[in-house]
Design a protein around this motif. Structure first.
Motif, PDB file in Angstrom:
ATOM      1  N   PHE A  20      -3.060   0.936  -4.372  1.00 48.88           N
ATOM      2  CA  PHE A  20      -2.399  -0.236  -4.924  1.00 48.88           C
ATOM      3  C   PHE A  20      -2.942  -0.617  -6.296  1.00 48.88           C
ATOM      4  O   PHE A  20      -2.213  -1.214  -7.100  1.00 48.88           O
ATOM      5  CB  PHE A  20      -2.467  -1.409  -3.936  1.00 48.88           C
ATOM      6  N   ASN A  21      -4.179  -0.254  -6.603  1.00 50.37           N
ATOM      7  CA  ASN A  21      -4.637  -0.429  -7.978  1.00 50.37           C
ATOM      8  C   ASN A  21      -3.785   0.386  -8.936  1.00 50.37           C
ATOM      9  O   ASN A  21      -3.399  -0.086 -10.016  1.00 50.37           O
ATOM     10  CB  ASN A  21      -6.105  -0.013  -8.108  1.00 50.37           C
ATOM     11  N   LYS A  22      -3.454   1.593  -8.547  1.00 50.42           N
ATOM     12  CA  LYS A  22      -2.614   2.452  -9.380  1.00 50.42           C
ATOM     13  C   LYS A  22      -1.200   1.897  -9.474  1.00 50.42           C
ATOM     14  O   LYS A  22      -0.587   1.880 -10.557  1.00 50.42           O
ATOM     15  CB  LYS A  22      -2.591   3.874  -8.799  1.00 50.42           C
ATOM     16  N   ILE A  23      -0.664   1.411  -8.345  1.00 52.72           N
ATOM     17  CA  ILE A  23       0.695   0.855  -8.343  1.00 52.72           C
ATOM     18  C   ILE A  23       0.778  -0.361  -9.257  1.00 52.72           C
ATOM     19  O   ILE A  23       1.707  -0.494 -10.066  1.00 52.72           O
ATOM     20  CB  ILE A  23       1.110   0.483  -6.895  1.00 52.72           C
ATOM     21  N   ILE A  24      -0.189  -1.271  -9.170  1.00 50.54           N
ATOM     22  CA  ILE A  24      -0.166  -2.477  -9.998  1.00 50.54           C
ATOM     23  C   ILE A  24      -0.275  -2.117 -11.471  1.00 50.54           C
ATOM     24  O   ILE A  24       0.370  -2.728 -12.326  1.00 50.54           O
ATOM     25  CB  ILE A  24      -1.292  -3.441  -9.577  1.00 50.54           C
ATOM     26  N   ASN A  25      -1.077  -1.116 -11.799  1.00 49.91           N
ATOM     27  CA  ASN A  25      -1.191  -0.697 -13.194  1.00 49.91           C
ATOM     28  C   ASN A  25       0.102  -0.097 -13.725  1.00 49.91           C
ATOM     29  O   ASN A  25       0.365  -0.152 -14.931  1.00 49.91           O
ATOM     30  CB  ASN A  25      -2.332   0.309 -13.348  1.00 49.91           C
ATOM     31  N   GLN A  26       0.928   0.442 -12.837  1.00 46.94           N
ATOM     32  CA  GLN A  26       2.212   1.010 -13.245  1.00 46.94           C
ATOM     33  C   GLN A  26       3.343  -0.011 -13.221  1.00 46.94           C
ATOM     34  O   GLN A  26       4.368   0.174 -13.868  1.00 46.94           O
ATOM     35  CB  GLN A  26       2.581   2.188 -12.326  1.00 46.94           C
ATOM     36  N   ALA A  27       3.160  -1.100 -12.486  1.00 49.35           N
ATOM     37  CA  ALA A  27       4.229  -2.084 -12.308  1.00 49.35           C
ATOM     38  C   ALA A  27       4.443  -2.908 -13.583  1.00 49.35           C
ATOM     39  O   ALA A  27       3.558  -3.020 -14.444  1.00 49.35           O
ATOM     40  CB  ALA A  27       3.881  -3.010 -11.145  1.00 49.35           C
ATOM     41  N   SER A  76       5.847  -3.740   4.804  1.00 46.62           N
ATOM     42  CA  SER A  76       5.090  -2.492   4.892  1.00 46.62           C
ATOM     43  C   SER A  76       4.592  -2.095   3.508  1.00 46.62           C
ATOM     44  O   SER A  76       5.075  -2.599   2.482  1.00 46.62           O
ATOM     45  CB  SER A  76       5.972  -1.366   5.451  1.00 46.62           C
ATOM     46  N   GLU A  77       3.646  -1.168   3.479  1.00 46.66           N
ATOM     47  CA  GLU A  77       3.138  -0.671   2.201  1.00 46.66           C
ATOM     48  C   GLU A  77       4.229   0.052   1.427  1.00 46.66           C
ATOM     49  O   GLU A  77       4.304  -0.055   0.194  1.00 46.66           O
ATOM     50  CB  GLU A  77       1.940   0.254   2.425  1.00 46.66           C
ATOM     51  N   ASP A  78       5.093   0.779   2.120  1.00 44.96           N
ATOM     52  CA  ASP A  78       6.178   1.486   1.436  1.00 44.96           C
ATOM     53  C   ASP A  78       7.140   0.505   0.766  1.00 44.96           C
ATOM     54  O   ASP A  78       7.585   0.725  -0.362  1.00 44.96           O
ATOM     55  CB  ASP A  78       6.944   2.374   2.417  1.00 44.96           C
ATOM     56  N   SER A  79       7.466  -0.582   1.475  1.00 39.46           N
ATOM     57  CA  SER A  79       8.362  -1.585   0.896  1.00 39.46           C
ATOM     58  C   SER A  79       7.736  -2.258  -0.315  1.00 39.46           C
ATOM     59  O   SER A  79       8.405  -2.520  -1.322  1.00 39.46           O
ATOM     60  CB  SER A  79       8.729  -2.640   1.948  1.00 39.46           C
ATOM     61  N   ALA A  80       6.443  -2.542  -0.231  1.00 36.45           N
ATOM     62  CA  ALA A  80       5.751  -3.157  -1.365  1.00 36.45           C
ATOM     63  C   ALA A  80       5.744  -2.219  -2.566  1.00 36.45           C
ATOM     64  O   ALA A  80       5.982  -2.645  -3.705  1.00 36.45           O
ATOM     65  CB  ALA A  80       4.326  -3.519  -0.961  1.00 36.45           C
ATOM     66  N   GLU A  81       5.476  -0.961  -2.328  1.00 38.23           N
ATOM     67  CA  GLU A  81       5.469   0.010  -3.426  1.00 38.23           C
ATOM     68  C   GLU A  81       6.851   0.132  -4.059  1.00 38.23           C
ATOM     69  O   GLU A  81       6.992   0.165  -5.292  1.00 38.23           O
ATOM     70  CB  GLU A  81       5.007   1.373  -2.904  1.00 38.23           C
ATOM     71  N   GLU A  82       7.887   0.166  -3.227  1.00 43.74           N
ATOM     72  CA  GLU A  82       9.253   0.269  -3.745  1.00 43.74           C
ATOM     73  C   GLU A  82       9.595  -0.925  -4.635  1.00 43.74           C
ATOM     74  O   GLU A  82      10.202  -0.774  -5.702  1.00 43.74           O
ATOM     75  CB  GLU A  82      10.237   0.369  -2.589  1.00 43.74           C
ATOM     76  N   LEU A  83       9.209  -2.123  -4.207  1.00 37.37           N
ATOM     77  CA  LEU A  83       9.478  -3.324  -5.007  1.00 37.37           C
ATOM     78  C   LEU A  83       8.717  -3.292  -6.321  1.00 37.37           C
ATOM     79  O   LEU A  83       9.293  -3.487  -7.399  1.00 37.37           O
ATOM     80  CB  LEU A  83       9.090  -4.569  -4.212  1.00 37.37           C
ATOM     81  N   LYS A  95      -3.841  -7.915   4.400  1.00 42.36           N
ATOM     82  CA  LYS A  95      -3.484  -8.187   3.022  1.00 42.36           C
ATOM     83  C   LYS A  95      -4.406  -7.407   2.100  1.00 42.36           C
ATOM     84  O   LYS A  95      -5.508  -6.998   2.488  1.00 42.36           O
ATOM     85  CB  LYS A  95      -3.553  -9.678   2.720  1.00 42.36           C
ATOM     86  N   ILE A  96      -3.943  -7.201   0.870  1.00 39.05           N
ATOM     87  CA  ILE A  96      -4.714  -6.465  -0.119  1.00 39.05           C
ATOM     88  C   ILE A  96      -4.847  -7.330  -1.366  1.00 39.05           C
ATOM     89  O   ILE A  96      -3.851  -7.764  -1.943  1.00 39.05           O
ATOM     90  CB  ILE A  96      -4.020  -5.127  -0.488  1.00 39.05           C
ATOM     91  N   ASP A  97      -6.076  -7.577  -1.765  1.00 34.38           N
ATOM     92  CA  ASP A  97      -6.341  -8.235  -3.046  1.00 34.38           C
ATOM     93  C   ASP A  97      -6.346  -7.145  -4.099  1.00 34.38           C
ATOM     94  O   ASP A  97      -7.295  -6.361  -4.190  1.00 34.38           O
ATOM     95  CB  ASP A  97      -7.684  -8.963  -3.001  1.00 34.38           C
ATOM     96  N   ASN A 119      -8.861  -0.578  -3.308  1.00 42.80           N
ATOM     97  CA  ASN A 119      -7.720   0.178  -2.799  1.00 42.80           C
ATOM     98  C   ASN A 119      -7.094   0.959  -3.953  1.00 42.80           C
ATOM     99  O   ASN A 119      -6.356   0.411  -4.779  1.00 42.80           O
ATOM    100  CB  ASN A 119      -6.705  -0.788  -2.181  1.00 42.80           C
ATOM    101  N   GLU A 120      -7.404   2.225  -4.026  1.00 43.33           N
ATOM    102  CA  GLU A 120      -6.981   3.037  -5.168  1.00 43.33           C
ATOM    103  C   GLU A 120      -5.462   3.135  -5.263  1.00 43.33           C
ATOM    104  O   GLU A 120      -4.897   3.121  -6.364  1.00 43.33           O
ATOM    105  CB  GLU A 120      -7.596   4.435  -5.077  1.00 43.33           C
TER     106      GLU A 120
END
Length: 245
Positions: A30-37, A54-61, A19-21, A27-28
């Protein structure tokens, strides 16, 4: 993170083996992804958990135009399972808008918060176009595994305004919405506060659900919705594929 305002908030992405907090980790990616979400959390002690294969599925969502998450208040909990989100401007599929507290676009003169709320969305839930909204403290919405929600659907665990008796006492408190496992909700249906749809059931197109249905394996339809057929089940496949040997 720029979309989080408050203390002790958590956003965790949970995978099968790790898991990633996303707030406290380094984690650069997912930090970037959350800032864009399209995620905004304002308040304290809110806990958001998103499960993904998977990480790809999480990013897509998280980066989908059809994903919006707003939490305004304290001590709220959101658990989102391994959902399949669909977004299509051609068909009018809008994905998932999950809002606790402040509705977007109300302007600076309106400030609404909701505290101690909880949303649980199970695994393998297909969401095509749903607005899920909680505004009142201590309210709860759950959607069970393997459910399928069409589009144009409103799931509102609130009336947004207060109804009183003649003595001025509120009479329309919101407590919960419970949608069971393997429930299919048809296009343009509306599900109001303090309702229940039991396992293996179907809600017909354009129906308005205003009460608890404790019986499983039923079709409910109408305005307001009522049981129109018993002893049913359903399958995601179209009939042609279902009948193939």
């Amino acid at each position: 993170m720029k979309h989080f305002d408050g203390q002790n908030n958590e956003l965790t992405i949970i995978f099968p083996h790790n898991k990633i907090d996303c707030i406290s980790s380094q984690n650069e990616k997912f930090n970037k992804i959350i800032n864009q979400a399209n995620i905004t959390v304002t308040g304290n002690n809110n806990r958001i958990s998103i499960y993904s294969d998977s990480e790809d599925s999480a990013e897509e969502l998280l980066l989908s135009d059809g994903f919006l998450l707003i939490v305004k208040g304290d001590n709220n909990v959101v658990n989102i399972g391994t959902i399949l989100l669909r977004y299509s401007t051609i068909l009018g599929m809008t994905g998932l808008k999950l809002i606790i507290g402040q509705l977007p676009g109300l302007g600076a003169g309106v400030s609404r918060v909701a505290n101690n709320c909880r949303v649980d969305i199970g695994n393998r839930v297909v969401i095509n176009g749903v607005t899920l909204y909680l505004q009142e403290d201590d309210s709860h919405v759950s959607i069970g595994d393997d459910s399928q929600l069409s589009w144009g659907i409103d799931i509102w665990c609130t009336d947004a305004h207060t109804i009183t008796n003649l003595e001025g006492e509120p009479i329309n408190f919101a407590k919960s919405i419970e949608i069971g496992k393997h429930v299919w909700i048809g296009k343009d249906a509306k599900v109001g506060k303090n309702t229940k749809i039991s396992d293996n059931s179907i809600v017909g197109w354009g129906s308005i659900v205003t009460k608890e249905f404790n019986e499983t394996n039923v079709i409910i339809a109408g305005t307001p919705a009522k049981i129109v057929k018993r002893g049913i089940n359903w399958d995601r496949r179209c009939i042609n594929k279902y009948l193939k040997p």
